[in-house]
Design a protein around this motif. Structure first.
Motif, mmCIF file in Angstrom:
data_model
loop_
_atom_site.group_PDB
_atom_site.id
_atom_site.type_symbol
_atom_site.label_atom_id
_atom_site.label_comp_id
_atom_site.label_asym_id
_atom_site.label_seq_id
_atom_site.Cartn_x
_atom_site.Cartn_y
_atom_site.Cartn_z
ATOM 1 N N TRP A 152 44.951 -61.970 -66.200
ATOM 2 C CA TRP A 152 46.327 -61.773 -65.440
ATOM 3 C C TRP A 152 47.118 -61.330 -66.721
ATOM 4 O O TRP A 152 46.852 -61.666 -68.066
ATOM 5 C CB TRP A 152 46.856 -63.340 -65.597
ATOM 6 C CG TRP A 152 46.375 -64.258 -64.387
ATOM 7 C CD1 TRP A 152 45.011 -64.894 -64.389
ATOM 8 C CD2 TRP A 152 47.091 -64.561 -63.193
ATOM 9 N NE1 TRP A 152 44.778 -65.338 -63.088
ATOM 10 C CE2 TRP A 152 46.149 -65.238 -62.348
ATOM 11 C CE3 TRP A 152 48.405 -64.094 -62.885
ATOM 12 C CZ2 TRP A 152 46.556 -65.856 -61.080
ATOM 13 C CZ3 TRP A 152 48.484 -64.520 -61.293
ATOM 14 C CH2 TRP A 152 47.583 -65.470 -60.590
ATOM 15 N N LYS A 170 57.271 -70.950 -66.957
ATOM 16 C CA LYS A 170 57.291 -71.100 -65.440
ATOM 17 C C LYS A 170 57.825 -69.806 -64.813
ATOM 18 O O LYS A 170 57.288 -69.312 -63.890
ATOM 19 C CB LYS A 170 58.372 -72.130 -65.119
ATOM 20 C CG LYS A 170 58.608 -72.688 -63.749
ATOM 21 C CD LYS A 170 59.248 -73.894 -63.222
ATOM 22 C CE LYS A 170 60.654 -73.373 -63.231
ATOM 23 N NZ LYS A 170 61.688 -74.398 -62.905
ATOM 24 N N ILE A 211 55.346 -66.986 -64.789
ATOM 25 C CA ILE A 211 54.033 -67.142 -64.047
ATOM 26 C C ILE A 211 54.679 -66.836 -62.350
ATOM 27 O O ILE A 211 54.198 -66.079 -61.821
ATOM 28 C CB ILE A 211 53.414 -68.416 -63.963
ATOM 29 C CG1 ILE A 211 52.612 -68.719 -65.262
ATOM 30 C CG2 ILE A 211 52.703 -68.656 -62.744
ATOM 31 C CD1 ILE A 211 52.072 -70.023 -65.509
ATOM 32 N N LEU A 212 56.176 -67.182 -62.220
ATOM 33 C CA LEU A 212 56.693 -66.803 -60.949
ATOM 34 C C LEU A 212 56.801 -65.557 -60.564
ATOM 35 O O LEU A 212 56.667 -64.779 -59.760
ATOM 36 C CB LEU A 212 57.991 -67.700 -60.757
ATOM 37 C CG LEU A 212 58.135 -69.132 -60.377
ATOM 38 C CD1 LEU A 212 58.962 -69.782 -60.652
ATOM 39 C CD2 LEU A 212 57.370 -69.585 -59.259
ATOM 40 N N ARG A 224 55.016 -62.967 -62.171
ATOM 41 C CA ARG A 224 53.509 -62.705 -61.765
ATOM 42 C C ARG A 224 53.216 -62.678 -60.594
ATOM 43 O O ARG A 224 52.578 -61.916 -59.837
ATOM 44 C CB ARG A 224 52.514 -63.173 -62.868
ATOM 45 C CG ARG A 224 52.828 -62.881 -64.137
ATOM 46 C CD ARG A 224 52.644 -61.107 -64.593
ATOM 47 N NE ARG A 224 53.578 -60.884 -65.740
ATOM 48 C CZ ARG A 224 53.928 -59.712 -65.923
ATOM 49 N NH1 ARG A 224 53.509 -58.763 -65.402
ATOM 50 N NH2 ARG A 224 54.731 -59.597 -67.140
ATOM 51 N N LEU A 225 53.444 -64.051 -59.974
ATOM 52 C CA LEU A 225 52.834 -64.281 -58.582
ATOM 53 C C LEU A 225 53.648 -63.534 -57.471
ATOM 54 O O LEU A 225 53.116 -63.206 -56.465
ATOM 55 C CB LEU A 225 53.061 -65.686 -58.366
ATOM 56 C CG LEU A 225 52.201 -66.766 -59.023
ATOM 57 C CD1 LEU A 225 52.477 -68.242 -58.836
ATOM 58 C CD2 LEU A 225 50.750 -66.470 -58.303
ATOM 59 N N ARG A 253 54.508 -60.454 -57.633
ATOM 60 C CA ARG A 253 54.008 -59.202 -57.509
ATOM 61 C C ARG A 253 52.860 -58.837 -56.464
ATOM 62 O O ARG A 253 52.085 -59.826 -56.162
ATOM 63 C CB ARG A 253 53.474 -58.475 -58.880
ATOM 64 C CG ARG A 253 54.741 -58.254 -59.555
ATOM 65 C CD ARG A 253 54.141 -57.442 -60.708
ATOM 66 N NE ARG A 253 55.297 -57.423 -62.034
ATOM 67 C CZ ARG A 253 55.176 -57.156 -63.006
ATOM 68 N NH1 ARG A 253 53.802 -56.959 -63.684
ATOM 69 N NH2 ARG A 253 56.164 -57.279 -63.811
#
Lengths: 287, 282
Positions: free
Chosen positions: B260, B273, B276-277, B279-280, B282
């Motif tokens: 990642w 948090k 990560i949000l 990255r998710l 995308r």
């Protein structure tokens, strides 16, 4: 047979004023029923004042029940003549390593327990050696305890208990005063005792990360057992634990927070590895 | 105004064969209103350093300046300094000794030579500040819970109205909620009263969540002195010293290893948090 079994255990403190008149009674343990299987790794959680240390002190007959019974390896702690046998079966390690080390030299300190039990000299030395090896402190056997770090001292304390060949070891916040390195050392030593030596472990702690490998977790509140289950079951209930003034491991909390934001993660993620795998699955699922 | 340590060295057992150098040429500037985390493994010299800040220990060599004055000058009042630099030791509740909480908290300001009314006013304010319920004020300290006792002990130092508050592991042995409460309290003292706070801690997670600056001690010297982000980017060196990075930083490193492309310099839960949000999404 259960290694520890409490039945309807009640413990009351009588509070007195300065003249010795009874002011009131505090119920520290309120009908606790708990069973521990030999070889298990048990964790006890609970906020300050929830009764967990009081409970632990019943496991090696430092405290006697007001009502109900506590049996250790089948022996009732209420029977005076069994007290020494019980303390040999269930050893205890406390928070502050400086309060439990008495020897001038590490190996002397570890030999103190078996010496008091009347173990023959030759065997004492064998036990000292194997106990120090088990906690990874054998190279320090000739050191003065005051030259050791906190984590090392705490491992010596554990070796001291181990040398008495207990079936069960009760640790009451053994890492509260240690730095991260010391904490890692102690937890590693405790897990090895359980995995390799098959000693039953009862660990009381405020650090949630230390107990993710436990077989079973008990959560105390107001002198009662409020929750019990596997770490995964317990840590799936983030909000309930917060109500009980507790916490969950950081990675579990992060997963919980992400879930609240709509990320479909499973409940009760306990390790970084599980977390990464769960995110990986999400990523590949979308492709 | 600032507290300055200028090339401070301290040796125990000076002049004997057992001389140990506990502090080795430490220089630090502690400006007003900063929230500083002081970390290091057991025996790294944190507590020795802290005891220099209000003159409990005298440096073997080097100088300490408070508001521009050398605190070991002959005409400098140490007593006044101890009112200004408040030290909360480890397990401060062991030092509660009076018959009730209120009298115990009065002890500090009384010794500063204030009049009775002022002493009582300050004790009352300090107890309110730490958030102890009123019905605890006249109870014997022993009747309080662990967390409450610790608050009472902190109130005893606050009642002296210090400008600098030094706390040596104030959360050791407290349950998670108790830990958060004490840290929130300390944080609000800084935000609302502009107090300088120095927090000695073994919890990297706590330090990462709260402080502006981290000073890392190793073998009596300062080896890192920077923002949490900068300090915790030296994960391997910290682990070599018996310390660690916050758990969230470890999580990010593990994600990066698994392919990642995440930012590994995050140190707080909130940042992690959000990262990560992002990255998710995308």
């Amino acid at each position: 047979m259960k290694i520890v079994k409490t039945k309807d255990l009640v413990f009351e403190y009588i509070r007195r004023d300065e003249e010795g008149n009874v002011e009131g009674i505090t119920t520290a343990l309120d009908h606790v029923d708990l069973e521990v299987n030999p070889g298990d790794f048990i964790a006890i959680l609970g906020h300050n004042g929830s009764g967990k240390s009081t409970l632990a002190k019943h496991f090696n007959a430092i405290l006697m029940p007001t009502e109900g019974t506590v049996r250790v390896d089948g022996m009732d702690t209420g029977e005076q003549e069994k007290v020494w046998d019980i303390r040999q079966r269930a050893g205890m390690v406390f928070q502050n390593p400086d309060n439990q080390i008495i020897g001038q030299v590490v190996e002397e300190d570890v030999g103190f327990g078996p010496e008091n039990m009347g173990v023959p000299t030759k065997e004492i030395w064998e036990r000292v050696e194997e106990s120090l090896r088990a906690v990874g402190m054998y190279e320090y056997r000739k050191y003065a305890p005051n030259k050791l770090s906190g984590g090392q001292k705490q491992r010596v304390s554990i070796a001291g208990v181990l040398a008495m060949h207990p079936k069960c070891i009760v640790l009451d916040e053994p890492t509260a005063m240690l730095d991260p390195g010391g904490r890692r050392e102690v937890i590693r030593a405790v897990r090895a005792l359980n995995d390799v030596e098959k000693v039953t472990v009862i660990l009381i702690t405020h650090y949630m990360e230390e107990i993710i490998h436990a077989d079973k977790v008990f959560v105390m509140d107001g002198g009662k057992i409020a929750m019990q289950g596997t770490p995964r079951e317990i840590f799936s209930r983030v909000e309930k634990l917060k109500e009980l003034r507790l916490d969950v491991p950081k990675v579990t909390l992060l997963a919980h927070e992400l879930k609240k934001e709509g990320v479909p993660l499973p409940d009760g993620i306990l390790t970084v590895k599980e977390f990464v795998e769960a995110l990986d699955r999400l990523r590949s699922g979308r492709r | 105004m600032a507290l300055i340590l200028d090339h401070v060295t301290y040796e125990y057992g000076n002049g004997t064969e057992l001389t140990v150098r506990a502090l080795n040429d430490v220089s630090l500037v502690i400006p007003d209103g900063q929230f500083i985390g002081l970390i290091g493994h057991t025996g790294s010299g944190k507590s020795t350093l802290v005891q220099h800040l209000n003159g409990l220990l005298t440096p073997t060599s080097g100088h300490i300046y408070y508001n521009g004055e050398d605190i070991h000058d002959r005409d400098f009042s140490k007593k006044k300094l101890r009112g200004r630099v408040g030290l909360v030791f480890q397990y401060p509740e062991h030092q509660l000794f009076e018959t009730d909480v209120f009298t115990d908290v009065c002890f500090g300001p009384k010794n500063l030579g204030l009049d009775k009314k002022e002493v009582q006013l300050r004790a009352f304010q300090a107890l309110k500040q730490v958030g102890l319920p009123d019905d605890c004020f006249y109870q014997p300290p022993f009747d309080l819970s662990g967390g409450q006792k610790r608050r009472a002990a902190i109130a005893g130092v606050l009642a002296m109205k210090p400008e600098v508050l030094v706390l040596d592991e104030p959360t050791a042995g407290l349950d998670p909620k108790g830990r958060d409460e004490i840290l929130d309290l300390v944080s609000s003292l800084r935000d609302e009263n502009g107090m300088t706070v120095i927090l000695v801690s073994h919890s990297m997670d706590d330090v990462a969540e709260y402080v502006d600056r981290i000073v890392v001690m190793d073998r009596g010297g300062v080896c890192f002195d920077d923002t949490p982000k900068e300090v915790f980017s030296h994960k391997e060196e910290l682990e070599g010293m018996g310390l660690s990075a916050p758990q969230v930083t470890d999580i990010m490193h593990a994600l990066k290893k698994a392919g990642w492309s995440v930012d590994t310099t995050v140190t707080t839960l909130e940042e992690t948090k959000r990262e990560i949000l992002k990255r998710l999404a995308r």
